[in-house]
Write a protein that holds these residues in place. Sequence first.
Motif, PDB file in Angstrom:
ATOM      1  N   HIS A  98       0.829  -1.216   0.000  1.00 54.72           N
ATOM      2  CA  HIS A  98       0.000   0.000   0.000  1.00 54.72           C
ATOM      3  C   HIS A  98       0.857   1.256   0.000  1.00 54.72           C
ATOM      4  N   ASP A 128       6.185   0.306   6.550  1.00 52.85           N
ATOM      5  CA  ASP A 128       4.724   0.263   6.370  1.00 52.85           C
ATOM      6  C   ASP A 128       4.300   1.425   5.484  1.00 52.85           C
ATOM      7  N   ASP A 129       4.293   1.251   4.151  1.00 57.23           N
ATOM      8  CA  ASP A 129       4.550  -0.013   3.507  1.00 57.23           C
ATOM      9  C   ASP A 129       5.357   0.215   2.231  1.00 57.23           C
ATOM     10  N   GLU A 189      -4.900   2.012   2.766  1.00 62.26           N
ATOM     11  CA  GLU A 189      -4.991   0.828   3.629  1.00 62.26           C
ATOM     12  C   GLU A 189      -5.160   1.233   5.083  1.00 62.26           C
ATOM     13  N   GLU A 190      -4.386   2.225   5.518  1.00 63.36           N
ATOM     14  CA  GLU A 190      -4.318   2.522   6.959  1.00 63.36           C
ATOM     15  C   GLU A 190      -5.658   2.970   7.538  1.00 63.36           C
ATOM     16  N   ASP A 235       2.775  -6.649   3.351  1.00 62.62           N
ATOM     17  CA  ASP A 235       2.460  -5.521   4.249  1.00 62.62           C
ATOM     18  C   ASP A 235       2.835  -5.858   5.688  1.00 62.62           C
TER      19      ASP A 235
HETATM   20 ZN   LIG Z   1       0.584  -1.509   6.303  1.00 61.25          ZN
END
Ligand SMILES: [Zn+2]
Length: 452
Positions: free
Chosen positions: A269, A281-282, A313-314, A340
């Motif tokens: 992501h 991340d990431d 994503e987060e 991830d």
């Molecule tokens: Zn992540």
Amino acid sequence: MKIRAAFLGLCLAASAAWADPQRAAQLRDQALTDNTAWQVLESLTTEVGPRPAGSPAAARARDWGVAKLTALGFSNVHVEPFAKRAWLRDAEAGEIIAPFPRKLALLGLGNSVPTGPDGVTAQVVVFASLAELKAAPASCCAGKIVLVNQPMTRTQGIDGYFTAVAARSAAPVASAHGAVAYLVRSISTSTARAPHAGAMQPWKAGERAIPAAALGVPDADLIAHMAMRSPVTVHLALQSHVADTTAWTVSGEMPGSDPKAGTIVIGGHLDSWDPGTGAIDDASGIAITVAAAKLVGATPHRRTIRVVMWGSEETDGSGPAYLAAHRNELDSIFIAGESDLGADMVYGLQLPVGAWNAPDIAPLESVLAPLKVMARPMPPEEAGSDVEEIQGAGVPVFALSQDASHYFDYHHSQDDTLAIIDPERLRQNVAAWAATLSILADTNADFRKVKK
Ligand SMILES: [Zn+2]
């Protein structure tokens, strides 16, 4: 073919091509001396930096992704926009007022509400675990700030995180007990003071929304020890806002020789939390999958390999958006997986049920053995949150298990930067991905249940 009967839920395609373990071994060895992943990771963290979905930096990350995939020779590079209601951090501060003044290391949680300009000042009630808060009488915390100070267990896989992270979304439990604000010990395996950001679940209708923040581990412990002796008063001033914005998923492909054989969807992501530069991340997931796809893409291969940089994503959004945008081609996605969980070494590979029995996949166990990567017999329950929705819609998934025992020392904190990446471990990770991808790109086995 005689082997067909030995398969469990698998069928063989009509093609004469077979996956080639020697080619997979060559790609593995090539990856161990290839620095593409490091270069991609260095580029994203240095040129874009922190990039929460909905922030101006996310647009720069989108442009970076398009330029990088194009420069590395990917085809069909394009952007998929989707609507994003973004939570964005503004000024934040917190301090202990009594028994003695001390500034707190904290970060507001995604989806928290702001405190208002005057902030919140109240006595803290400390719970040693989320279970203890849940079991407390409803009257325990009226007008108080609740702190859940539950330590996280260090584990090799992600189970320590899955257990601990429930406390990050427990503000509604505190609210139901009358609290005016919620503090959680950072979801962290480190004793460093840096707080770890993260999202809580959005407030539901009928819940009384209260401000919520994560404390640095030593600060949470300090308050807990103080509270054993005398009342602790804390002041919190947490500002944030929400905005209706656009987020973007970027993807590119290494085309295969047989368009009918299906597409392999992999990636990481592109969005990150804001305190660090999103290295583990990431950026690492993007770097690993881009580098592995580029290596396999440079050799003859049957299936198209698509690398996806998911855009939110987060704070959620890119997984459902990907399903919505690709619903009509799900039957052509041969398999999917996401990287991830950082940049440390891969220690296992999980494939769909029965896959290790396929005659041209079984040799992959020997190709991965020198990397100390195990052929794990159990299929993956999950393969990354951005592929969760397409998995739910029937797309098969695979998962390269990677060592997360140090990941949560830095995850979502200001220390998630390039400085914590070990280039040699990163190359081992790419080697495991490249060998696996090579076999999946050519195998005659087929795990798909969604068929036209
Ligand atoms: Zn992540």
